[in-house]
Enzyme design. Structure first.
Site, PDB file in Angstrom:
ATOM      1  N   ARG A 142      -4.306  19.380  11.500  1.00  0.00           N
ATOM      2  CA  ARG A 142      -4.954  18.448  10.582  1.00  0.00           C
ATOM      3  C   ARG A 142      -4.411  18.592   9.163  1.00  0.00           C
ATOM      4  NH1 ARG A 142     -10.298  17.098  13.398  1.00  0.00           N
ATOM      5  NH2 ARG A 142     -11.003  16.037  11.547  1.00  0.00           N
ATOM      6  N   TYR A 145      -2.741  15.814   6.896  1.00  0.00           N
ATOM      7  CA  TYR A 145      -3.691  14.895   6.258  1.00  0.00           C
ATOM      8  C   TYR A 145      -4.490  15.624   5.173  1.00  0.00           C
ATOM      9  CZ  TYR A 145      -7.557  11.448   6.075  1.00  0.00           C
ATOM     10  OH  TYR A 145      -8.506  10.523   5.688  1.00  0.00           O
ATOM     11  N   LYS A 149      -3.909  15.010   1.274  1.00  0.00           N
ATOM     12  CA  LYS A 149      -4.973  14.443   0.424  1.00  0.00           C
ATOM     13  C   LYS A 149      -5.301  15.376  -0.739  1.00  0.00           C
ATOM     14  CE  LYS A 149      -6.239  10.523   2.451  1.00  0.00           C
ATOM     15  NZ  LYS A 149      -6.250   9.214   1.788  1.00  0.00           N
ATOM     16  N   ASP A 273     -11.221  21.431  14.526  1.00  0.00           N
ATOM     17  CA  ASP A 273     -12.252  20.378  14.419  1.00  0.00           C
ATOM     18  C   ASP A 273     -13.447  20.954  13.622  1.00  0.00           C
ATOM     19  OD1 ASP A 273     -12.849  17.722  16.426  1.00  0.00           O
ATOM     20  OD2 ASP A 273     -14.550  18.599  15.388  1.00  0.00           O
TER      21      ASP A 273
HETATM   22  P1  NAD Z   1      -6.930   2.665   8.399  1.00  0.00           P
HETATM   23  O1  NAD Z   1      -5.929   3.416   9.185  1.00  0.00           O
HETATM   24  O2  NAD Z   1      -7.704   1.594   9.082  1.00  0.00           O
HETATM   25  O3  NAD Z   1      -6.263   2.022   7.105  1.00  0.00           O
HETATM   26  C1  NAD Z   1      -5.158   2.571   6.454  1.00  0.00           C
HETATM   27  C2  NAD Z   1      -4.205   1.435   6.105  1.00  0.00           C
HETATM   28  O4  NAD Z   1      -3.095   1.973   5.398  1.00  0.00           O
HETATM   29  C3  NAD Z   1      -3.657   0.729   7.341  1.00  0.00           C
HETATM   30  O5  NAD Z   1      -3.755  -0.655   7.182  1.00  0.00           O
HETATM   31  C4  NAD Z   1      -2.204   1.195   7.403  1.00  0.00           C
HETATM   32  O6  NAD Z   1      -1.362   0.258   8.038  1.00  0.00           O
HETATM   33  C5  NAD Z   1      -1.898   1.394   5.938  1.00  0.00           C
HETATM   34  N1  NAD Z   1      -0.803   2.340   5.683  1.00  0.00           N
HETATM   35  C6  NAD Z   1      -0.621   3.565   6.218  1.00  0.00           C
HETATM   36  N2  NAD Z   1       0.469   4.143   5.703  1.00  0.00           N
HETATM   37  C7  NAD Z   1       0.985   3.254   4.805  1.00  0.00           C
HETATM   38  C8  NAD Z   1       2.121   3.262   3.947  1.00  0.00           C
HETATM   39  N3  NAD Z   1       2.961   4.297   3.900  1.00  0.00           N
HETATM   40  N4  NAD Z   1       2.351   2.166   3.170  1.00  0.00           N
HETATM   41  C9  NAD Z   1       1.517   1.110   3.216  1.00  0.00           C
HETATM   42  N5  NAD Z   1       0.445   1.027   4.017  1.00  0.00           N
HETATM   43  C10 NAD Z   1       0.189   2.095   4.799  1.00  0.00           C
HETATM   44  O7  NAD Z   1      -7.915   3.734   7.755  1.00  0.00           O
HETATM   45  P2  NAD Z   1      -9.253   3.551   6.927  1.00  0.00           P
HETATM   46  O8  NAD Z   1     -10.334   4.193   7.689  1.00  0.00           O
HETATM   47  O9  NAD Z   1      -9.396   2.158   6.469  1.00  0.00           O
HETATM   48  O10 NAD Z   1      -8.949   4.509   5.690  1.00  0.00           O
HETATM   49  C11 NAD Z   1      -8.558   3.982   4.429  1.00  0.00           C
HETATM   50  C12 NAD Z   1      -8.446   5.133   3.437  1.00  0.00           C
HETATM   51  O11 NAD Z   1      -9.706   5.802   3.323  1.00  0.00           O
HETATM   52  C13 NAD Z   1      -7.431   6.204   3.852  1.00  0.00           C
HETATM   53  O12 NAD Z   1      -6.749   6.644   2.713  1.00  0.00           O
HETATM   54  C14 NAD Z   1      -8.281   7.303   4.419  1.00  0.00           C
HETATM   55  O13 NAD Z   1      -7.665   8.555   4.272  1.00  0.00           O
HETATM   56  C15 NAD Z   1      -9.547   7.175   3.589  1.00  0.00           C
HETATM   57  N6  NAD Z   1     -10.704   7.724   4.308  1.00  0.00           N
HETATM   58  C16 NAD Z   1     -11.271   7.031   5.344  1.00  0.00           C
HETATM   59  C17 NAD Z   1     -12.349   7.584   6.024  1.00  0.00           C
HETATM   60  C18 NAD Z   1     -13.053   6.867   7.158  1.00  0.00           C
HETATM   61  O14 NAD Z   1     -14.016   7.410   7.720  1.00  0.00           O
HETATM   62  N7  NAD Z   1     -12.679   5.665   7.521  1.00  0.00           N
HETATM   63  C19 NAD Z   1     -12.828   8.845   5.662  1.00  0.00           C
HETATM   64  C20 NAD Z   1     -12.194   9.529   4.625  1.00  0.00           C
HETATM   65  C21 NAD Z   1     -11.137   8.945   3.944  1.00  0.00           C
HETATM   66  N1  UDP Z   2     -15.091  13.323  19.066  1.00  0.00           N
HETATM   67  C1  UDP Z   2     -15.574  13.397  20.366  1.00  0.00           C
HETATM   68  N2  UDP Z   2     -15.081  12.516  21.283  1.00  0.00           N
HETATM   69  C2  UDP Z   2     -14.159  11.557  20.977  1.00  0.00           C
HETATM   70  C3  UDP Z   2     -13.687  11.478  19.643  1.00  0.00           C
HETATM   71  C4  UDP Z   2     -14.172  12.394  18.710  1.00  0.00           C
HETATM   72  O1  UDP Z   2     -16.417  14.231  20.687  1.00  0.00           O
HETATM   73  O2  UDP Z   2     -13.763  10.794  21.880  1.00  0.00           O
HETATM   74  C5  UDP Z   2     -15.615  14.282  18.070  1.00  0.00           C
HETATM   75  C6  UDP Z   2     -14.521  15.037  17.321  1.00  0.00           C
HETATM   76  O3  UDP Z   2     -14.114  16.192  18.038  1.00  0.00           O
HETATM   77  C7  UDP Z   2     -15.240  15.389  16.024  1.00  0.00           C
HETATM   78  C8  UDP Z   2     -16.195  14.202  15.821  1.00  0.00           C
HETATM   79  O4  UDP Z   2     -16.306  13.575  17.084  1.00  0.00           O
HETATM   80  O5  UDP Z   2     -15.987  16.568  16.180  1.00  0.00           O
HETATM   81  C9  UDP Z   2     -15.692  13.198  14.791  1.00  0.00           C
HETATM   82  O6  UDP Z   2     -14.373  12.863  15.137  1.00  0.00           O
HETATM   83  P1  UDP Z   2     -13.532  11.750  14.349  1.00  0.00           P
HETATM   84  O7  UDP Z   2     -12.165  11.807  14.896  1.00  0.00           O
HETATM   85  O8  UDP Z   2     -14.254  10.454  14.393  1.00  0.00           O
HETATM   86  O9  UDP Z   2     -13.576  12.190  12.827  1.00  0.00           O
HETATM   87  P2  UDP Z   2     -13.339  13.565  12.049  1.00  0.00           P
HETATM   88  O10 UDP Z   2     -13.184  14.709  13.003  1.00  0.00           O
HETATM   89  O11 UDP Z   2     -12.121  13.329  11.257  1.00  0.00           O
HETATM   90  O12 UDP Z   2     -14.584  13.703  11.271  1.00  0.00           O
END
Ligand code: NAD
Ligand code: UDP
Length: 326
Positions: A142, A145, A149, A273
Site C-alpha cells: 500500500r 499510495y 500521498k 490492511d
Molecule cells: P477514482 O479512481 O474514481 O478517480 C481518480 C481519477 O483520476 C480517475 O478518473 C483517473 O482516471 C484519474 N487519474 C489517475 N491518474 C491520473 C493521471 N496521472 N493523470 C490524470 N488523471 C489521472 O478515485 P476517487 O475515489 O474518485 O478518488 C479521487 C481522489 O480522492 C484521489 O486522489 C484519491 O486518492 C482521493 N481519495 C478518495 C477516497 C475514496 O474513498 N474515494 C478516499 C481517500 C482519498
Molecule cells: N474488503 C473486504 N472484501 C472485499 C473488499 C474489501 O472484506 O471484497 C475489506 C478490506 O480488506 C478492508 C475494507 O474492506 O478491510 C475496506 O476496503 P477498501 O478497499 O474499500 O478500502 P480501504 O482498505 O482502502 O479502506
C-alpha cells in the site's frame, strides 16, 4: 466574472460529482483526466453543458492552462487500481503534485489536494485526529499510495512556506456512492455488485476490521467548503463520516437492503490492511461548520439503485465479466 476551476481526476468517482457541483455553482469547469480509472460515462451528463470542458491529459506531465482555482484529485484510489502499477501511482502523486503546484504558483491561484486517511496507515490512535503522525509500512504493497500521498502533502506545505501559495489539504476517509467503478475492488461497490448478482460476499479476514463510510454528497460539500473557507489554512483537514462499522456489519446491511440470497465467504486479509479507521472531524466541524448528514442506510440505498441500473443496462457480455470478477 465566472470562476474557471480545474478538476484533475474529474472523470473519476469523486471528481465527476465535484465537476457537477461546481457547474451548479455557476463555475466554468476544466476537467482533466487520463481515464486510467475514470470513465466518459461519469461525465456524460456534463459534456453538453456550456461551462464544461474535458481535456485528456496525464498530470505526471506539465499542464499549461489558465484557471482561477485547482482541485487536485487525479490518482487511482482503490487498492487494486493503485497497486496495478505502483510506480505510476507514485508518479501521479509526486510528479502530479509538483506539476499542479507549479501551475498554481505561476497563476497565483488556490489549490486543494485530495489527500487520504491512508496517511495514517494502520493507526494506533483511534479515532484519528490530524495531529496523529501515522504508522505506514513504507515497504508494503500500500506504500506506493500511502507514501505518495504523504509526499504530496509535504510538497503542498513546502509550496505554501516557500512560495506563499494558498493551499488546502483534505484528508478524505472512505467515501462511496454512484459513479464508483463496479470492479474497483473497494468494499462498498464490491459487496453491492455481489449482492445484486446473488454471488458470495467476499469478506477479507474475519471482517472485524472497521471503516467509516461517507456518502459522496456530504464529501463534496466538505471539499467545496474547505476550498472556499477564508484565511490561511496551513494544516490538513479530515473529511469523513465518523459513524464506524465493521466490515461484517456492512456486508449484512447490504445483503438486507438488496434482499439478496448471497452468503458470506471469508478470504485471506490483504497485507497491511488497516484494522480500524475512523475520522476525528472536530477540525472540520470548527473550521467549516461541516458534518455529514446522510446516514449509511440512506446512502447505501442510493448507491444500490445506481448499481442496479448499471447492471440492468449492461450488455450480457459485460455482466458475465463482472460476475466472473466478483
Ligand atoms: P477514482 O479512481 O474514481 O478517480 C481518480 C481519477 O483520476 C480517475 O478518473 C483517473 O482516471 C484519474 N487519474 C489517475 N491518474 C491520473 C493521471 N496521472 N493523470 C490524470 N488523471 C489521472 O478515485 P476517487 O475515489 O474518485 O478518488 C479521487 C481522489 O480522492 C484521489 O486522489 C484519491 O486518492 C482521493 N481519495 C478518495 C477516497 C475514496 O474513498 N474515494 C478516499 C481517500 C482519498
Ligand atoms: N474488503 C473486504 N472484501 C472485499 C473488499 C474489501 O472484506 O471484497 C475489506 C478490506 O480488506 C478492508 C475494507 O474492506 O478491510 C475496506 O476496503 P477498501 O478497499 O474499500 O478500502 P480501504 O482498505 O482502502 O479502506
Amino acid at each position: 466574472m465566472q470562476k474557471r476551476v480545474l478538476v484533475t481526476g474529474g472523470a473519476g468517482f469523486i471528481g465527476s460529482h465535484l465537476c457537477a457541483r461546481l457547474l451548479k455553482q455557476d463555475c466554468e469547469v476544466l476537467c482533466v483526466d487520463n481515464y486510467f480509472t475514470g470513465s466518459r460515462a461519469n461525465i456524460e451528463e456534463l459534456s453538453g453543458m456550456p461551462g464544461f470542458e474535458m481535456m485528456r491529459h496525464d498530470i505526471t506531465f506539465p499542464l499549461y492552462v489558465e484557471v482561477d482555482e485547482i482541485y487536485n484529485l487525479a490518482c487511482p484510489a482503490s487498492p487494486i487500481h493503485y497497486q496495478f502499477d505502483p510506480v505510476q501511482t507514485i508518479k501521479a502523486n509526486v510528479l502530479g503534485a509538483i506539476n499542479m503546484l507549479g501551475l498554481a504558483k505561476r497563476l497565483r491561484v488556490r489549490i486543494l489536494q485530495a489527500s487520504t486517511s491512508e496517511v495514517y496507515g494502520d493507526p494506533h490512535v483511534h479515532p484519528q485526529p490530524e495531529s496523529y503522525q501515522g504508522l505506514v509500512n513504507l515497504a508494503g504493497p500500500r506504500a506506493c499510495y500511502d507514501e505518495g500521498k504523504r509526499c504530496a502533502e509535504t510538497l503542498f506545505y513546502d509550496y505554501r512556506r516557500q512560495h506563499r501559495l494558498t493551499i488546502r489539504v483534505a484528508r478524505i476517509f472512505n467515501t462511496y456512492g454512484p459513479h464508483m467503478h463496479p470492479q474497483d475492488g473497494r468494499v462498498v461497490s464490491t459487496f453491492i455488485m455481489q449482492a445484486l448478482q446473488n454471488q458470495p460476499i467476499t469478506i477479507f479476514g474475519s471482517g472485524a476490521q472497521t471503516r467509516a463510510f461517507c456518502y459522496i454528497d456530504d464529501m463534496i460539500a466538505g471539499l467545496t467548503r474547505l476550498m472556499n473557507c477564508h484565511g490561511d489554512v496551513d494544516a490538513p483537514v479530515n473529511l469523513g463520516n465518523p459513524d464506524e462499522i465493521t466490515i461484517v456489519e456492512l456486508a449484512k446491511t447490504i445483503v438486507a437492503l438488496t434482499n439478496s440470497s448471497s452468503k458470506i465467504v471469508l478470504r485471506p486479509l490483504p497485507a497491511d490492511d488497516p484494522r480500524q479507521r475512523c475520522p476525528d472531524i472536530s477540525r472540520a466541524n470548527d473550521l467549516l461548520h461541516w458534518a455529514p448528514t446522510i446516514s449509511l442506510r440512506e446512502g447505501l440505498a442510493k448507491t444500490i439503485s445506481y448499481f442496479d441500473d448499471l447492471l440492468s443496462n449492461a450488455t450480457e457480455s459485460k455482466r458475465l465479466v463482472w460476475r466472473s470478477v466478483s
